[in-house]
Structures are given as structure tokens and as C-alpha cells.
Write a protein that holds these residues in place. Structure first.
Motif, short mmCIF file in Angstrom:
data_model
loop_
_atom_site.label_atom_id
_atom_site.label_comp_id
_atom_site.label_asym_id
_atom_site.label_seq_id
_atom_site.Cartn_x
_atom_site.Cartn_y
_atom_site.Cartn_z
N VAL A 397 61.48 103.47 -19.24
CA VAL A 397 62.61 103.06 -18.40
C VAL A 397 63.80 102.63 -19.25
N LEU A 398 63.53 101.99 -20.39
CA LEU A 398 64.60 101.55 -21.25
C LEU A 398 65.31 102.70 -21.95
N ARG A 399 64.58 103.71 -22.36
CA ARG A 399 65.15 104.73 -23.25
C ARG A 399 65.47 106.05 -22.56
N GLU A 400 64.98 106.26 -21.32
CA GLU A 400 65.25 107.51 -20.63
C GLU A 400 66.00 107.24 -19.34
N GLU A 401 67.22 107.74 -19.27
CA GLU A 401 68.05 107.54 -18.09
C GLU A 401 67.40 108.11 -16.84
N THR A 402 66.77 109.29 -16.98
CA THR A 402 66.13 109.92 -15.81
C THR A 402 64.96 109.08 -15.29
N ALA A 403 64.20 108.48 -16.21
CA ALA A 403 63.07 107.63 -15.80
C ALA A 403 63.58 106.38 -15.10
N ARG A 404 64.66 105.83 -15.61
CA ARG A 404 65.22 104.63 -14.99
C ARG A 404 65.74 104.94 -13.59
N GLU A 405 66.46 106.06 -13.44
CA GLU A 405 66.97 106.44 -12.13
C GLU A 405 65.84 106.74 -11.16
N ALA A 406 64.76 107.33 -11.65
CA ALA A 406 63.60 107.60 -10.79
C ALA A 406 62.98 106.30 -10.30
N TRP A 407 62.91 105.30 -11.18
CA TRP A 407 62.36 103.99 -10.78
C TRP A 407 63.26 103.34 -9.75
N PHE A 408 64.58 103.43 -9.96
CA PHE A 408 65.53 102.87 -9.00
C PHE A 408 65.32 103.53 -7.62
N GLY A 409 65.19 104.87 -7.62
CA GLY A 409 65.01 105.58 -6.36
C GLY A 409 63.75 105.17 -5.63
N GLU A 410 62.66 104.99 -6.38
CA GLU A 410 61.39 104.56 -5.77
C GLU A 410 61.51 103.17 -5.19
N ALA A 411 62.19 102.27 -5.89
CA ALA A 411 62.38 100.90 -5.39
C ALA A 411 63.21 100.92 -4.10
N ARG A 412 64.27 101.73 -4.07
CA ARG A 412 65.08 101.82 -2.85
C ARG A 412 64.30 102.44 -1.70
#
Length: 418
Positions: A397-412
Motif C-alpha cells: 500500500v505504501l509503495r504501489e499507487e494501484t494497491a493503495r487506490e484498490a484499498w481505498f475503493g474496498e473501504a468505500r
């Protein structure tokens, strides 16, 4: 010095050590008990039991290095600190990963400090006007008439003056200089220590570091256009000097034992809080951190009996969903009963509508895991409350923008399903 590496929550024994009286006193005093358990056995063996704190403890006969497991590396811990504070001060990450390979957490902070201080020197150290009061052979600035009369009545060889002088001996530079001197003494890596010594000498030519109270200086520091470029250097300096780089929630620096450790539990709470704030930025969901649920537990008189305080609250209109951050590896095992009971209580306390209340647990994971939901059922089979636990792969999540955005989407998505 012998170095022993142990993972967080790990245990080991180190034999054939020759502890000094200071080493024995440190362990017996219990000074480090809340961060790491050290125990000397009769034959000179040191028994080590690490907890949630990572970092380094330097005794006279051995250096104990506690490595993070779920954060990926020591540099990952600093990336978490950086992200949780809402900063982007870790520049040149690929270079830092290469230079910092194998360094302890404290040596990494020393490395970052030297790089930022080197940038300041190349940019040119800031100078500001300082007020001076002293007796001079010629008038400079303003004559202090009352002091001249009381101290030097009838003497005109020296005049009591007050004047402003442009100097580099200011808090901005002194904070860096004091931290560089600490780095030059305590860094274990030879290259980092040499760089700190060189830079400490350069800063000493501009300002003094002796008799410096870092905590008092930090309270007086303010940032503006003229010194904004010092902010990153000051953060690493503060972390090295007194463990207050970001907040005292994260770090504690042992002054007598040369311990430098980060509490991963509290850091993970702040890291998750920042993740949720970024995930729900621009939406109708309000993210509240460390706020009490008022009147959740009351006595017979109706007055508050004790407080309930989730790590985070997600609020949308009248709907409230508590979130608990757990720095635990729940990917391969069930959530503990105590954590489930706690989250069910949070869900019930935060509920104000007819819908079954819902709470979330965010836990650290070494890989991607789908969210899981468990329910608390009444005797008639209806759902009294639900708890969903969601994983976060910290390094990814820290180093991959796509992974971070995917986590954001799942939380929403999970919040929208409420």
C-alpha cells in the motif's frame, strides 16, 4: 560489538556475553520493560523477548536489533511514520533503499538526517538577527544608560550596548547541529558515522550545540517561508534527540540505555487513520480519530461510568461505524475473542438507528486478503451486530499507487454497503 537480530514478538537467547555493571543495572531497573524484555541468566546468557516495539538497544556488550515483520523493513517503518504524519519527506526512495540496506532503524534516521543537513549546507544555512547585550569599546546600536550608570559609573572605556546582529547561531541550525553530534556518537555504520561527523563540524562553524534543550527548542520553533526547507531535517533531528519526531505516541528514546524504539501498535493506529482519511477524502463520510462515544456506559445514576474510545469513527449523517486498528497477523487465524467482543461493543455503542450496527477491524497482513464479516446473533437468530475485518498489506500500500487506490475503493465499498 556483537549484534543480535530478533523479529518483533520474537524470542532468543544469547550466550557467552560479558555484561558490564551498567548492562546489569539497566536490565534490573526495568527501564525497558514496556518495550522489550531483557533478562540476564547466571551464566552470562541474555534472554530476549521482543514485543510490538522495533528498533535497537545498545548495551556495552551487545547490540539488540528488533526488526519489523509486518512493515517489511526498518525503512518501511519510517515510510509509515512519514505517511501517517501526512508528509512526503522521504525523497529518493530507490536510493535510500540501496543505501539503507542492512542498517538499523536508528542508523536509517541518522542517514536521513545527514542527507537533509547536507542539502541545507549546499543551499546555505539560514541566518537571522539576534539581540545582543554587552560592553563594547565603541557605541553599537543603543546605549543602555541605566546599566552603564549602575555597572560602569564614570568609566567610558567600555559602553553597555544593545544591538541586533545577523547570525547563524539560531534554533533552526542548532537543532540540526545537536542531532548531528548525537548521530556522530551513536551511529553504528561507519559511513553514516563519518558523514555525521563531517557535517557536525561544518555546522559547528556556524552555531553552537552545547547546552541545547531539544524539547524546549521544538516548542519555540515556528515555520514560515524563510525556514520551511528545514522542516524535514528537523523531523529526523527531533526523532534522534528525544523520540518526538512525529508525536510522542510513536517513539521513546532511552537516554541512559541508548535505546531507540518505535511502538508499532500506536504507529499502525495513526497509519490506518491516515489511510481512511485519504480513502474518504471528497466524500460525505467524516473520519474522526480517537474520539469518545459519550455516555456509552453509565451507572445506575445515569452518569458516565467509563469511556469507550474506538481508534477511528466513520460518520455519514446519523450513521456511525467504529473502526479498530489491530497490528496483528489475522490473515492465518481467527480474530481473537477479546477483539471481537470489543468491536461488537463499539458497534452497539455507536448505533442510533434500527439497522444492525456494524464495526470494522483493520489489521496488518503480509498479502492481500478479502474482507470477512462475522455476526453477533440473538437467541431468535436475528443479527444484533456485525464486525468486518479488512487486511492492509503495509509495504504494498505504501509503495504501489494501484494497491493503495484498490484499498481505498474496498473501504468505500464496505462503507457504502451499510
Amino acid at each position: 560489538m556483537k549484534t543480535v537480530v530478533v523479529s518483533e514478538y520474537g524470542k532468543c537467547r544469547v550466550k557467552d556475553l560479558d555484561p558490564s555493571p551498567v548492562d546489569l543495572a539497566v536490565v534490573e531497573s526495568g527501564e525497558l520493560a514496556k518495550r522489550i524484555r531483557l533478562r540476564w541468566l547466571r551464566d552470562g546468557t541474555l534472554e530476549i523477548e521482543a514485543g510490538s516495539h522495533v528498533g535497537v538497544v545498545n548495551l556495552d556488550c551487545v547490540s539488540v536489533r528488533v526488526q519489523p515483520k509486518l512493515a517489511g523493513s526498518e525503512l518501511g517503518v519510517l515510510e509509515m511514520l512519514d505517511y501517517a504524519a501526512g508528509l512526503r519527506s522521504l525523497r529518493e526512495l530507490p536510493l535510500l533503499r540501496r543505501l539503507g540496506a542492512g542498517l538499523s532503524l536508528r542508523d536509517l534516521v541518522c542517514l536521513l538526517l545527514t542527507r537533509e543537513c547536507d542539502r541545507l549546507l549546499r543551499h546555505g544555512l539560514r541566518r537571522d538577527y539576534l539581540r545582543r547585550e554587552e560592553a563594547l569599546p565603541a557605541l553599537r546600536g543603543r546605549l543602555l544608560v541605566e546599566r552603564q550608570v549602575t555597572r560602569r559609573f564614570g568609566m567610558l572605556d567600555r559602553l553597555e550596548c544593545r544591538y541586533d546582529e545577523r547570525s547563524g547561531d539560531i534554533l533552526d541550525n542548532r537543532l540540526c547541529a545537536a542531532a548531528l553530534h548525537v548521530a556522530a556518537r551513536t551511529a553504528q555504520d561507519a559511513d553514516v558515522r563519518a558523514a555525521a561527523r563531517r557535517l557536525a563540524a561544518d555546522f559547528s562553524g556556524v552555531c553552537t550545540a552545547g547546552g541545547f534543550d531539544a524539547r524546549s527548542a521544538v516548542e519555540r520553533l515556528t515555520y514560515h517561508r524563510a525556514n520551511e526547507h528545514y522542516r524535514n531535517a528537523h523531523r529526523w533531528a527531533r526523532m534522534l534527540l528525544d523520540g518526538a519526531a512525529f508525536t510522542d505516541r510513536h517513539t521513546k528514546s532511552g537516554r541512559t540505555t541508548h535505546a531507540f524504539m518505535v511502538d508499532m501498535n500506536t504507529l499502525f493506529e495513526d497509519f490506518v487513520t491516515r489511510l481512511l482519511r485519504d480513502a474518504f477524502s471528497g466524500t460525505s463520510v467524516v473520519v474522526r480519530a480517537q474520539e469518545t462515544l459519550p455516555g456509552a456506559i453509565r451507572g445506575e445514576s445515569g452518569h458516565s461510568y467509563t469511556e469507550i474510545r474506538p481508534d477511528v469513527q466513520l460518520v455519514r449523517g446519523r450513521r456511525l461505524c467504529p473502526v479498530d486498528a489491530k497490528y496483528k497477523l489475522y490473515a492465518d487465524k481467527q480474530v481473537s475473542t477479546s477483539d471481537l467482543f470489543q468491536s461488537f461493543a463499539y458497534a452497539q455503542a455507536g448505533s442510533s438507528s434500527g439497522e444492525p450496527p456494524h464495526a470494522f477491524i483493520v489489521y496488518a497482513s503480509e498479502g492481500g486478503m478479502p474482507p470477512k464479516t462475522v455476526g453477533l446473533h440473538r437467541a431468535d437468530g436475528t443479527v444484533a451486530a456485525r464486525v468486518t475485518y479488512q487486511a492492509v498489506d503495509i509495504p504494498k500500500v505504501l509503495r504501489e499507487e494501484t494497491a493503495r487506490e484498490a484499498w481505498f475503493g474496498e473501504a468505500r465499498r464496505l462503507m457504502a454497503s451499510e
